[in-house]
Design a protein around this motif. Structure first.
Motif, PDB file in Angstrom:
ATOM      1  N   GLY A   1     104.488  30.670  12.965  1.00  0.00           N
ATOM      2  CA  GLY A   1     103.599  31.336  13.909  1.00  0.00           C
ATOM      3  C   GLY A   1     104.283  32.092  15.029  1.00  0.00           C
ATOM      4  O   GLY A   1     103.610  32.704  15.865  1.00  0.00           O
ATOM      5  N   GLY A   2     105.606  32.066  15.056  1.00  0.00           N
ATOM      6  CA  GLY A   2     106.330  32.838  16.061  1.00  0.00           C
ATOM      7  C   GLY A   2     106.419  34.301  15.658  1.00  0.00           C
ATOM      8  O   GLY A   2     106.178  34.653  14.505  1.00  0.00           O
ATOM      9  N   LYS A   3     106.740  35.130  16.610  1.00  0.00           N
ATOM     10  CA  LYS A   3     106.944  36.553  16.336  1.00  0.00           C
ATOM     11  C   LYS A   3     108.330  36.938  16.854  1.00  0.00           C
ATOM     12  O   LYS A   3     108.761  36.454  17.896  1.00  0.00           O
ATOM     13  CB  LYS A   3     105.876  37.394  17.018  1.00  0.00           C
ATOM     14  N   LEU A   4     108.998  37.778  16.095  1.00  0.00           N
ATOM     15  CA  LEU A   4     110.299  38.295  16.493  1.00  0.00           C
ATOM     16  C   LEU A   4     110.175  39.782  16.785  1.00  0.00           C
ATOM     17  O   LEU A   4     109.485  40.513  16.056  1.00  0.00           O
ATOM     18  CB  LEU A   4     111.331  38.078  15.383  1.00  0.00           C
ATOM     19  N   TYR A   5     110.836  40.204  17.854  1.00  0.00           N
ATOM     20  CA  TYR A   5     110.860  41.616  18.236  1.00  0.00           C
ATOM     21  C   TYR A   5     112.301  42.011  18.517  1.00  0.00           C
ATOM     22  O   TYR A   5     113.114  41.190  18.936  1.00  0.00           O
ATOM     23  CB  TYR A   5     110.041  41.862  19.509  1.00  0.00           C
ATOM     24  N   TYR A   6     112.600  43.296  18.308  1.00  0.00           N
ATOM     25  CA  TYR A   6     113.864  43.814  18.781  1.00  0.00           C
ATOM     26  C   TYR A   6     113.741  43.951  20.296  1.00  0.00           C
ATOM     27  O   TYR A   6     112.705  44.412  20.791  1.00  0.00           O
ATOM     28  CB  TYR A   6     114.198  45.160  18.148  1.00  0.00           C
ATOM     29  N   PRO A   7     114.768  43.584  21.058  1.00  0.00           N
ATOM     30  CA  PRO A   7     114.661  43.644  22.522  1.00  0.00           C
ATOM     31  C   PRO A   7     114.329  45.039  23.051  1.00  0.00           C
ATOM     32  O   PRO A   7     113.621  45.174  24.041  1.00  0.00           O
ATOM     33  CB  PRO A   7     116.037  43.198  23.010  1.00  0.00           C
ATOM     34  N   GLU A   8     114.809  46.068  22.384  1.00  0.00           N
ATOM     35  CA  GLU A   8     114.612  47.432  22.868  1.00  0.00           C
ATOM     36  C   GLU A   8     113.295  48.061  22.400  1.00  0.00           C
ATOM     37  O   GLU A   8     112.946  49.160  22.837  1.00  0.00           O
ATOM     38  CB  GLU A   8     115.795  48.328  22.451  1.00  0.00           C
ATOM     39  N   ASP A   9     112.546  47.370  21.512  1.00  0.00           N
ATOM     40  CA  ASP A   9     111.294  47.939  21.008  1.00  0.00           C
ATOM     41  C   ASP A   9     110.333  46.818  20.637  1.00  0.00           C
ATOM     42  O   ASP A   9     110.457  46.209  19.589  1.00  0.00           O
ATOM     43  CB  ASP A   9     111.555  48.831  19.793  1.00  0.00           C
ATOM     44  N   ARG A  10     109.378  46.592  21.494  1.00  0.00           N
ATOM     45  CA  ARG A  10     108.400  45.531  21.232  1.00  0.00           C
ATOM     46  C   ARG A  10     107.085  46.083  20.703  1.00  0.00           C
ATOM     47  O   ARG A  10     106.064  45.404  20.741  1.00  0.00           O
ATOM     48  CB  ARG A  10     108.156  44.731  22.498  1.00  0.00           C
ATOM     49  N   SER A  11     107.092  47.290  20.198  1.00  0.00           N
ATOM     50  CA  SER A  11     105.851  47.888  19.706  1.00  0.00           C
ATOM     51  C   SER A  11     105.382  47.270  18.389  1.00  0.00           C
ATOM     52  O   SER A  11     104.202  47.319  18.065  1.00  0.00           O
ATOM     53  CB  SER A  11     106.013  49.401  19.545  1.00  0.00           C
ATOM     54  N   MET A  12     106.302  46.697  17.612  1.00  0.00           N
ATOM     55  CA  MET A  12     105.943  46.099  16.337  1.00  0.00           C
ATOM     56  C   MET A  12     106.841  44.893  16.072  1.00  0.00           C
ATOM     57  O   MET A  12     108.063  44.970  16.238  1.00  0.00           O
ATOM     58  CB  MET A  12     106.104  47.118  15.203  1.00  0.00           C
ATOM     59  N   ALA A  13     106.229  43.797  15.645  1.00  0.00           N
ATOM     60  CA  ALA A  13     107.002  42.598  15.332  1.00  0.00           C
ATOM     61  C   ALA A  13     107.866  42.838  14.095  1.00  0.00           C
ATOM     62  O   ALA A  13     107.506  43.607  13.200  1.00  0.00           O
ATOM     63  CB  ALA A  13     106.060  41.415  15.098  1.00  0.00           C
ATOM     64  N   VAL A  14     108.999  42.161  14.062  1.00  0.00           N
ATOM     65  CA  VAL A  14     109.884  42.192  12.898  1.00  0.00           C
ATOM     66  C   VAL A  14     109.250  41.302  11.834  1.00  0.00           C
ATOM     67  O   VAL A  14     108.935  40.144  12.094  1.00  0.00           O
ATOM     68  CB  VAL A  14     111.292  41.675  13.278  1.00  0.00           C
ATOM     69  N   ASP A  15     109.047  41.839  10.636  1.00  0.00           N
ATOM     70  CA  ASP A  15     108.397  41.065   9.588  1.00  0.00           C
ATOM     71  C   ASP A  15     109.415  40.454   8.627  1.00  0.00           C
ATOM     72  O   ASP A  15     110.624  40.712   8.715  1.00  0.00           O
ATOM     73  CB  ASP A  15     107.379  41.919   8.837  1.00  0.00           C
ATOM     74  N   ALA A  16     108.910  39.648   7.697  1.00  0.00           N
ATOM     75  CA  ALA A  16     109.776  38.957   6.739  1.00  0.00           C
ATOM     76  C   ALA A  16     110.564  39.941   5.880  1.00  0.00           C
ATOM     77  O   ALA A  16     111.748  39.696   5.589  1.00  0.00           O
ATOM     78  CB  ALA A  16     108.942  38.024   5.861  1.00  0.00           C
ATOM     79  N   GLU A  17     109.956  41.034   5.498  1.00  0.00           N
ATOM     80  CA  GLU A  17     110.664  42.028   4.679  1.00  0.00           C
ATOM     81  C   GLU A  17     111.877  42.589   5.433  1.00  0.00           C
ATOM     82  O   GLU A  17     112.954  42.740   4.863  1.00  0.00           O
ATOM     83  CB  GLU A  17     109.711  43.153   4.305  1.00  0.00           C
ATOM     84  N   THR A  18     111.711  42.859   6.713  1.00  0.00           N
ATOM     85  CA  THR A  18     112.823  43.376   7.511  1.00  0.00           C
ATOM     86  C   THR A  18     113.920  42.335   7.637  1.00  0.00           C
ATOM     87  O   THR A  18     115.102  42.668   7.528  1.00  0.00           O
ATOM     88  CB  THR A  18     112.314  43.820   8.894  1.00  0.00           C
ATOM     89  N   ILE A  19     113.549  41.087   7.876  1.00  0.00           N
ATOM     90  CA  ILE A  19     114.552  40.015   7.937  1.00  0.00           C
ATOM     91  C   ILE A  19     115.325  39.947   6.634  1.00  0.00           C
ATOM     92  O   ILE A  19     116.562  39.841   6.618  1.00  0.00           O
ATOM     93  CB  ILE A  19     113.893  38.638   8.252  1.00  0.00           C
ATOM     94  N   ASN A  20     114.631  40.053   5.496  1.00  0.00           N
ATOM     95  CA  ASN A  20     115.302  40.012   4.195  1.00  0.00           C
ATOM     96  C   ASN A  20     116.249  41.184   4.009  1.00  0.00           C
ATOM     97  O   ASN A  20     117.334  41.022   3.456  1.00  0.00           O
ATOM     98  CB  ASN A  20     114.266  39.974   3.062  1.00  0.00           C
ATOM     99  N   VAL A  21     115.875  42.354   4.489  1.00  0.00           N
ATOM    100  CA  VAL A  21     116.752  43.522   4.379  1.00  0.00           C
ATOM    101  C   VAL A  21     117.996  43.342   5.253  1.00  0.00           C
ATOM    102  O   VAL A  21     119.121  43.568   4.812  1.00  0.00           O
ATOM    103  CB  VAL A  21     115.987  44.814   4.751  1.00  0.00           C
ATOM    104  N   VAL A  22     117.796  42.935   6.499  1.00  0.00           N
ATOM    105  CA  VAL A  22     118.917  42.798   7.432  1.00  0.00           C
ATOM    106  C   VAL A  22     119.885  41.720   6.979  1.00  0.00           C
ATOM    107  O   VAL A  22     121.100  41.870   7.084  1.00  0.00           O
ATOM    108  CB  VAL A  22     118.396  42.512   8.868  1.00  0.00           C
ATOM    109  N   PHE A  23     119.351  40.602   6.458  1.00  0.00           N
ATOM    110  CA  PHE A  23     120.199  39.461   6.105  1.00  0.00           C
ATOM    111  C   PHE A  23     120.373  39.298   4.598  1.00  0.00           C
ATOM    112  O   PHE A  23     120.576  38.192   4.098  1.00  0.00           O
ATOM    113  CB  PHE A  23     119.651  38.182   6.750  1.00  0.00           C
ATOM    114  N   ALA A  24     120.318  40.409   3.875  1.00  0.00           N
ATOM    115  CA  ALA A  24     120.641  40.456   2.445  1.00  0.00           C
ATOM    116  C   ALA A  24     119.853  39.455   1.618  1.00  0.00           C
ATOM    117  O   ALA A  24     120.399  38.746   0.786  1.00  0.00           O
ATOM    118  CB  ALA A  24     122.152  40.265   2.239  1.00  0.00           C
ATOM    119  N   GLY A  25     118.545  39.410   1.855  1.00  0.00           N
ATOM    120  CA  GLY A  25     117.695  38.456   1.143  1.00  0.00           C
ATOM    121  C   GLY A  25     117.157  38.969  -0.150  1.00  0.00           C
ATOM    122  O   GLY A  25     117.166  40.061  -0.528  1.00  0.00           O
TER     123      GLY A  25
END
Length: 109
Positions: free
Chosen positions: A85-109
């Motif tokens: 239930g938490g939300k992750l945001y980039y510190p410089e842009d809080r307009s949209m939460a970081v989703d699971a797909e983005t986490i998978n892309v960034v961390f080679a999932g």
């Protein structure tokens, strides 16, 4: 339990974690340089500051395995944070939460 200093990570990513209660925590995912411990046994330092802190150095065969395992551990914990239930945001842009797909892309999932 070995925890090598992570003063000079080879890679890091910053987030703001907004907990379900609305409180905010700065989060930094860090991975250090893999190092040879003995023969073909390697370790890699990793941390998820703001959520778990520094992990014991990740062990593996050769230098690539512990690096990949460190990224996988961080990815798994970040995804669990979102699923809880938490939300992750980039510190410089809080307009949209970081989703699971983005986490998978960034961390080679």
């Amino acid at each position: 339990m070995i925890k090598s200093p992570l003063d000079h990570p080879i890679a890091q990513q910053h987030y703001i974690w907004v907990r379900p209660d609305g409180s905010e925590v700065a989060v930094t995912a860090k991975v250090g340089k893999p190092y040879l411990e003995e023969a073909t046994f390697w370790r890699c330092p990793a941390a998820l500051e703001g959520i778990d802190g520094q992990y014991p150095d990740i062990c593996g065969e050769g230098s690539m395995q512990p690096l990949g395992l460190a990224l996988r551990l961080i990815r798994t914990r970040l995804l669990a944070t979102i699923e809880d239930g938490g939300k992750l945001y980039y510190p410089e842009d809080r307009s949209m939460a970081v989703d699971a797909e983005t986490i998978n892309v960034v961390f080679a999932g």
